[in-house]
Design a protein around this motif. Structure first.
Motif, mmCIF file in Angstrom:
data_model
loop_
_atom_site.group_PDB
_atom_site.id
_atom_site.type_symbol
_atom_site.label_atom_id
_atom_site.label_comp_id
_atom_site.label_asym_id
_atom_site.label_seq_id
_atom_site.Cartn_x
_atom_site.Cartn_y
_atom_site.Cartn_z
ATOM 1 N N ILE A 23 0.033 17.371 78.085
ATOM 2 C CA ILE A 23 1.490 17.267 78.203
ATOM 3 C C ILE A 23 1.897 17.478 79.651
ATOM 4 C CG2 ILE A 23 3.699 18.018 77.260
ATOM 5 C CD1 ILE A 23 1.741 16.877 75.188
ATOM 6 N N ASP A 24 2.103 16.368 80.349
ATOM 7 C CA ASP A 24 2.461 16.424 81.770
ATOM 8 C C ASP A 24 3.967 16.565 81.992
ATOM 9 O OD1 ASP A 24 -0.206 16.059 82.742
ATOM 10 O OD2 ASP A 24 -0.049 13.913 82.309
ATOM 11 N N ASP A 25 4.753 16.090 81.045
ATOM 12 C CA ASP A 25 6.205 16.046 81.206
ATOM 13 C C ASP A 25 6.816 17.442 81.031
ATOM 14 O OD1 ASP A 25 8.894 15.534 81.201
ATOM 15 O OD2 ASP A 25 8.867 14.154 79.503
ATOM 16 N N PRO A 26 7.395 18.018 82.106
ATOM 17 C CA PRO A 26 7.992 19.361 81.995
ATOM 18 C C PRO A 26 9.086 19.427 80.933
ATOM 19 C CG PRO A 26 7.788 18.712 84.301
ATOM 20 C CD PRO A 26 7.491 17.489 83.484
ATOM 21 N N ALA A 27 9.855 18.354 80.790
ATOM 22 C CA ALA A 27 10.935 18.361 79.803
ATOM 23 C C ALA A 27 10.373 18.441 78.385
ATOM 24 C CB ALA A 27 11.793 17.103 79.965
ATOM 25 N N LEU A 28 9.275 17.746 78.150
ATOM 26 C CA LEU A 28 8.656 17.790 76.827
ATOM 27 C C LEU A 28 8.090 19.175 76.542
ATOM 28 C CD1 LEU A 28 7.806 16.462 74.225
ATOM 29 C CD2 LEU A 28 5.832 15.468 75.422
ATOM 30 N N ARG A 29 7.502 19.787 77.547
ATOM 31 C CA ARG A 29 6.978 21.143 77.371
ATOM 32 C C ARG A 29 8.111 22.123 77.058
ATOM 33 N NH1 ARG A 29 2.361 21.823 82.016
ATOM 34 N NH2 ARG A 29 2.548 24.007 81.381
ATOM 35 N N THR A 30 9.263 21.919 77.684
ATOM 36 C CA THR A 30 10.426 22.752 77.399
ATOM 37 C C THR A 30 10.882 22.562 75.954
ATOM 38 O OG1 THR A 30 11.160 22.703 79.701
ATOM 39 C CG2 THR A 30 12.819 23.225 78.042
ATOM 40 N N GLU A 31 10.807 21.330 75.451
ATOM 41 C CA GLU A 31 11.159 21.066 74.062
ATOM 42 C C GLU A 31 10.183 21.725 73.098
ATOM 43 O OE1 GLU A 31 12.811 17.124 72.764
ATOM 44 O OE2 GLU A 31 11.904 16.500 74.670
ATOM 45 N N LEU A 32 8.920 21.781 73.483
ATOM 46 C CA LEU A 32 7.897 22.344 72.604
ATOM 47 C C LEU A 32 7.960 23.874 72.549
ATOM 48 C CD1 LEU A 32 4.845 20.122 73.650
ATOM 49 C CD2 LEU A 32 6.058 20.038 71.457
ATOM 50 N N ARG A 33 8.441 24.479 73.603
ATOM 51 C CA ARG A 33 8.385 25.945 73.690
ATOM 52 C C ARG A 33 9.082 26.668 72.539
ATOM 53 N NH1 ARG A 33 9.160 29.774 79.068
ATOM 54 N NH2 ARG A 33 9.575 31.720 77.958
ATOM 55 N N PRO A 72 3.140 23.220 63.668
ATOM 56 C CA PRO A 72 2.563 21.870 63.680
ATOM 57 C C PRO A 72 3.530 20.767 63.250
ATOM 58 C CG PRO A 72 0.951 23.430 62.868
ATOM 59 C CD PRO A 72 2.259 24.173 62.960
ATOM 60 N N PRO A 73 4.340 20.959 62.189
ATOM 61 C CA PRO A 73 5.265 19.882 61.817
ATOM 62 C C PRO A 73 6.237 19.518 62.935
ATOM 63 C CG PRO A 73 5.056 21.445 60.023
ATOM 64 C CD PRO A 73 4.391 22.063 61.209
ATOM 65 N N ASP A 74 6.725 20.538 63.659
ATOM 66 C CA ASP A 74 7.661 20.257 64.747
ATOM 67 C C ASP A 74 6.950 19.619 65.935
ATOM 68 O OD1 ASP A 74 10.296 21.224 63.823
ATOM 69 O OD2 ASP A 74 9.251 23.133 63.638
ATOM 70 N N TYR A 75 5.744 20.065 66.213
ATOM 71 C CA TYR A 75 4.957 19.408 67.261
ATOM 72 C C TYR A 75 4.722 17.945 66.900
ATOM 73 C CZ TYR A 75 3.531 23.025 70.614
ATOM 74 O OH TYR A 75 3.501 23.946 71.627
ATOM 75 N N ASP A 76 4.336 17.700 65.654
ATOM 76 C CA ASP A 76 4.087 16.324 65.223
ATOM 77 C C ASP A 76 5.335 15.463 65.400
ATOM 78 O OD1 ASP A 76 1.545 17.133 64.588
ATOM 79 O OD2 ASP A 76 1.785 16.949 62.424
ATOM 80 N N ARG A 77 6.484 16.039 65.097
ATOM 81 C CA ARG A 77 7.741 15.292 65.239
ATOM 82 C C ARG A 77 8.040 14.995 66.705
ATOM 83 N NH1 ARG A 77 12.519 17.375 66.412
ATOM 84 N NH2 ARG A 77 11.839 19.492 65.863
ATOM 85 N N LEU A 78 7.947 16.015 67.551
ATOM 86 C CA LEU A 78 8.276 15.843 68.964
ATOM 87 C C LEU A 78 7.269 14.950 69.692
ATOM 88 C CD1 LEU A 78 9.410 19.476 69.858
ATOM 89 C CD2 LEU A 78 10.847 17.420 69.829
ATOM 90 N N LEU A 79 6.039 14.950 69.232
ATOM 91 C CA LEU A 79 4.992 14.147 69.875
ATOM 92 C C LEU A 79 4.807 12.791 69.197
ATOM 93 C CD1 LEU A 79 2.386 17.008 70.458
ATOM 94 C CD2 LEU A 79 3.990 16.037 72.116
ATOM 95 N N ALA A 80 5.698 12.478 68.261
ATOM 96 C CA ALA A 80 5.683 11.183 67.569
ATOM 97 C C ALA A 80 4.352 10.926 66.876
ATOM 98 C CB ALA A 80 6.007 10.048 68.551
ATOM 99 N N LEU A 81 3.850 11.950 66.197
ATOM 100 C CA LEU A 81 2.566 11.824 65.502
ATOM 101 C C LEU A 81 2.725 11.477 64.027
ATOM 102 C CD1 LEU A 81 0.696 14.905 67.025
ATOM 103 C CD2 LEU A 81 0.500 12.503 67.697
ATOM 104 N N ASP A 82 3.921 11.630 63.496
ATOM 105 C CA ASP A 82 4.130 11.310 62.084
ATOM 106 C C ASP A 82 3.785 9.843 61.842
ATOM 107 O OD1 ASP A 82 5.002 13.883 61.494
ATOM 108 O OD2 ASP A 82 7.080 13.403 61.986
#
Length: 215
Positions: free
Chosen positions: A56-66, A167-177
């Motif tokens: 995860i290189d994108d700082p904004a995405l990491r902020t969303e995951l936190r 994990p469900p929220d990570y899957d959603r934010l990372l478009a893994l569903d």
């Protein structure tokens, strides 16, 4: 080339799960490239490699995951963040992919590997283990996590494995569903902050005599 046993043990004694990273210190490109290759070189059952590694290189995405990581600072403060993805299931096409890759790498006709493919099929696709293939793929992915952390320690890079996330929220934010992969475990990597009070604490490990038995 082998390294000295003392160097290995020194690196493992030095390693600990970082609580506070130095957010201004980044892992050099060449070092990170070596760690990515260490991930690629991780062994797996049958050689199937039932994983993908998201850096995860994108700082904004990491902020969303936190917030979905128990608000752990390592998510945004570490130099690098890796999300280890495990296969949801093993299918015949996964076996075919390995057979084709193996044949190409070793100069074989894929038909020469038909027996090996059938063995995998009977075990992971059609056998009893297929009913809990999610557990199997998670176990495999944790091998990659351990390999990554050891390689990092040998290179003087700090890590922190993270299971405290949703994990469900990570899957959603990372478009893994809807994809073949799911979030399994996370690892932050970088360099410890001088303000991390845990870095100087003694390791707590049970004695070798209590953990290792020879028969």
């Amino acid at each position: 080339m082998p390294i000295a046993s003392t160097d290995l043990l020194d690196s493992l004694m030095w390693r600990y799960a970082i609580k506070l990273f130095d957010h201004e210190r980044k892992i050099p490109t060449t070092t990170w490239e070596a760690l990515e290759q260490a991930l690629v070189l991780t062994p797996s059952s049958y050689g199937l490699q039932p994983w993908t590694f998201l850096v995860i290189d994108d700082p904004a995405l990491r902020t969303e995951l936190r917030p979905f990581s128990w608000n752990q600072a390592q998510i945004t403060e570490a130099s690098h963040l890796v999300v280890f993805l495990a296969r949801r299931r093993i299918e015949d096409r996964d076996l075919d992919r390995l057979i084709i890759a193996t044949a190409a790498a070793r100069g074989l006709d894929p038909e020469q590997l038909a027996g090996y493919r059938e063995l995998m099929h009977k075990d992971l696709v059609a056998g009893p283990r297929s009913a809990r293939i999610d557990l199997w793929s998670s176990n495999q992915t944790y091998i990659a996590l351990g390999n990554f952390m050891t390689a990092a320690a040998l290179l003087g890079v700090d890590t922190c494995p993270i299971e405290g996330f949703s994990p469900p929220d990570y899957d959603r934010l990372l478009a893994l569903d809807g994809t073949p992969y799911r979030s399994c475990v996370v690892c932050a990597a970088g360099y410890r902050s001088t303000n991390d009070k845990y870095s100087s604490l003694a390791k707590v490990r049970y004695p070798l005599e209590e953990l290792i038995e020879h028969r």
